[in-house]
Design a protein around this motif. Structure first.
Motif, mmCIF file in Angstrom:
data_model
loop_
_atom_site.group_PDB
_atom_site.id
_atom_site.type_symbol
_atom_site.label_atom_id
_atom_site.label_comp_id
_atom_site.label_asym_id
_atom_site.label_seq_id
_atom_site.Cartn_x
_atom_site.Cartn_y
_atom_site.Cartn_z
ATOM 1 N N LEU A 161 1.189 -7.342 -4.111
ATOM 2 C CA LEU A 161 2.160 -6.866 -3.115
ATOM 3 C C LEU A 161 3.587 -7.586 -3.376
ATOM 4 O O LEU A 161 4.699 -6.745 -3.402
ATOM 5 N N THR A 164 4.962 -5.575 -6.166
ATOM 6 C CA THR A 164 5.514 -4.367 -5.829
ATOM 7 C C THR A 164 6.897 -4.483 -5.295
ATOM 8 O O THR A 164 7.776 -3.562 -5.445
ATOM 9 N N ILE A 326 6.367 2.150 -8.253
ATOM 10 C CA ILE A 326 6.018 1.817 -7.002
ATOM 11 C C ILE A 326 4.524 2.223 -6.618
ATOM 12 O O ILE A 326 3.744 1.674 -6.135
ATOM 13 N N ALA A 327 4.167 3.671 -7.160
ATOM 14 C CA ALA A 327 2.988 4.208 -6.891
ATOM 15 C C ALA A 327 1.991 3.478 -7.649
ATOM 16 O O ALA A 327 0.979 3.051 -6.905
ATOM 17 N N CYS A 329 2.119 0.148 -8.233
ATOM 18 C CA CYS A 329 2.053 -1.002 -7.525
ATOM 19 C C CYS A 329 1.090 -0.767 -6.243
ATOM 20 O O CYS A 329 0.121 -1.636 -5.928
ATOM 21 N N VAL A 330 1.147 0.349 -5.711
ATOM 22 C CA VAL A 330 0.306 0.553 -4.465
ATOM 23 C C VAL A 330 -1.133 0.617 -4.705
ATOM 24 O O VAL A 330 -2.050 0.270 -4.247
ATOM 25 N N VAL A 333 -2.523 -2.684 -5.535
ATOM 26 C CA VAL A 333 -2.568 -3.522 -4.138
ATOM 27 C C VAL A 333 -3.926 -3.140 -3.734
ATOM 28 O O VAL A 333 -4.962 -3.929 -2.906
ATOM 29 N N LEU A 334 -4.295 -1.807 -3.430
ATOM 30 C CA LEU A 334 -5.443 -0.964 -2.947
ATOM 31 C C LEU A 334 -6.696 -1.347 -3.821
ATOM 32 O O LEU A 334 -7.925 -1.299 -3.055
ATOM 33 N N THR A 390 2.009 -0.987 -14.605
ATOM 34 C CA THR A 390 2.250 -1.683 -13.487
ATOM 35 C C THR A 390 1.305 -2.857 -13.341
ATOM 36 O O THR A 390 1.544 -4.219 -13.323
#
Length: 478
Positions: A161, A164, A326-327, A329-330, A333-334, A390
């Protein structure tokens, strides 16, 4: 080679209590607050791209940059990162993570203001120097803080996060650059460090640092805050384990070891196998990630796009690539808590290596008239590099926050960040020279070859640290 972390004695006794939703919210807020430093980092790293886009050999601008000046402007930021990173590794041990994070924003504010008022190359360089010092000074406390405040179940997610945030900073610069002239972008960017100072003042100091400095009551209050604003009796077990962790890892309770006060003794810690082994691993990962994510090319991305016939709507394409980062990174994170860092890294390195090789082969075919220019294909390849790069680009920063022993974490994290930026300076400064010698297509093929080496190395030597306690990770490298 086995990648299982052996757990013996004290390691097996460390509790992994799940405090629940409120604890997660508290740790997310603390991570977001300090992550504004990383938003600023992303903005400062990316700003040179839109400045160069406007000033490079442009006779219509107030002043223009030559090729030599461009290579210095694109890389000088990384020269002064190591100075700040190295100093922050020592200062955070004496003054704490929180104070260092607050102070790190001050040169950033002055750097953005100076960039807004710049009218010549010298002041342009000076603004970049201030930004470099700010970024470097913030690295060690950021990396130490996230690893020390989070539970093992959340550490990977919180570290990703935080990463990100850097991608968000890049996106903001590209987005603002699409709508505004670069001076206005610089002025608006001062809001980021100001916001960061306000938010960091609201979060607690690292409990581990407080315990190491004999501030046990403050450490309990910080733990209560970070575990969901709970009563002290709820966190007593974890507090006792943190005290024990300080003892086992070689840090005195009540005060930091007197020997750590001297610069020479701090540097001597880097000779410890539990420090230099993870440091060596992280530096190799940095090199691999920088190359296959094309980070040395960032300041010159517009020129690369021109060579593959992507001269139209470059500002919009840069925004699009930033959105894909950013996508990525999301997704990281998930998924990091389920797949682990190791699997995600191997996947991302494999994909980016293939994309780099295809990019190089496409340019070879284009330059030899084997195919006609098809702008959608390089756009697709660069999009994939942005999306899948990423995981590998954030991996070394995630590792720094957790793989160094407690007694050496400050100096090791600071030294590692300093070396990484010195490496980035060398790669960025020499990129144009390498491209001139090899041409763009063979430079990309060289990067793809480095990606193959990186894939083999990481498969053999990268351990899985996800869902492991700090003590378990420390024991692995011992």
């Amino acid at each position: 080679m086995s990648h299982k972390i052996d757990i013996n004695g004290v390691n097996g006794d460390i509790p992994t209590k799940n405090y629940g939703t409120m604890a997660t919210l508290a740790q997310v807020f603390a991570t977001i607050a300090q992550s504004f430093l990383l938003v600023g980092l992303g903005m400062e790293l990316t700003m040179s791209t839109i400045v160069i886009q406007d000033l490079y050999n442009n006779p219509k601008s107030e002043f223009s940059l030559t090729t030599s000046q461009v290579s210095w402007y694109g890389s000088i930021l990384f020269v002064f990162h190591p100075t700040g990173s190295f100093l922050s590794g020592f200062l955070q041990e004496r003054f704490g993570r929180k104070r260092c994070m607050i102070v790190a924003n001050i040169p950033s504010i002055f750097g953005w203001i100076m960039l807004y008022y710049t009218h010549d190359v010298v002041s342009l360089y000076a603004s970049t120097v201030l930004m470099g010092l700010s970024i470097g000074f913030s690295e060690a406390p950021i990396l130490s803080y996230v690893g020390e405040i989070t539970e093992p179940r959340l550490r990977g997610m919180m570290a990703s996060l935080a990463s990100t945030a850097g991608m968000l900073g890049m996106f903001l610069i590209y987005l603002l650059g699409y709508f505004y002239e670069w001076r206005i972008v610089a002025l608006l960017s001062t809001l980021c460090p100001i916001t960061c100072i306000c938010l960091v003042m609201l979060i607690p100091e690292s409990p581990i640092w407080l315990i190491a400095n004999g501030k046990n009551e403050k450490a309990k209050k910080a733990l209560c805050w970070l575990r969901g604003w709970v009563n002290p009796e709820i966190i007593n077990a974890e507090h006792h384990e943190l005290v024990r962790y300080n003892e086992v890892s070689g840090t005195r309770i009540g005060k930091v070891d007197v020997e750590l006060d001297s610069l020479s003794s701090k540097l001597a810690q880097l000779k410890d196998p539990s420090v230099y082994r993870p440091l060596r691993l992280v530096m190799i990962v940095f090199f691999i990630s920088y190359i296959i994510c094309l980070l040395p090319c960032k300041p010159y991305f517009s020129q690369i796009m021109n060579q593959v016939d992507l001269s139209n709507d470059q500002s919009l394409l840069l925004v699009f690539f930033a959105i894909l980062q950013i996508a990525g990174c999301v997704i990281l994170v998930l998924s990091v808590n389920y797949l682990g860092k190791r699997v995600l890294t191997v996947i991302s390195v494999s994909i980016n290596t293939i994309l780099l090789i295809l990019f190089g082969l496409y340019i070879v075919a284009l330059n030899n008239n084997y195919i006609k220019s098809t702008p959608w294909f390089p756009t697709l390849l660069l999009s994939g590099i942005s999306l899948f790069g990423t995981s590998i680009s954030t991996l070394p920063w995630m590792l720094i926050s957790e793989i160094f022993p407690n007694k050496s974490r400050g100096v090791a994290a600071g030294s590692c960040a300093a070396l990484s930026y010195f490496l980035m300076f060398i790669l960025t400064k020499t990129y144009l020279t390498i491209e001139i010698i090899l041409t763009l297509e063979y430079t990309m093929l060289l990067f793809g070859g480095i990606g193959i080496f990186g894939l083999i190395y990481l498969y053999l030597y990268l351990p899985e640290t996800e869902n492991k306690t700090l003590l378990e990770i420390e024991e692995y490298f011992k």
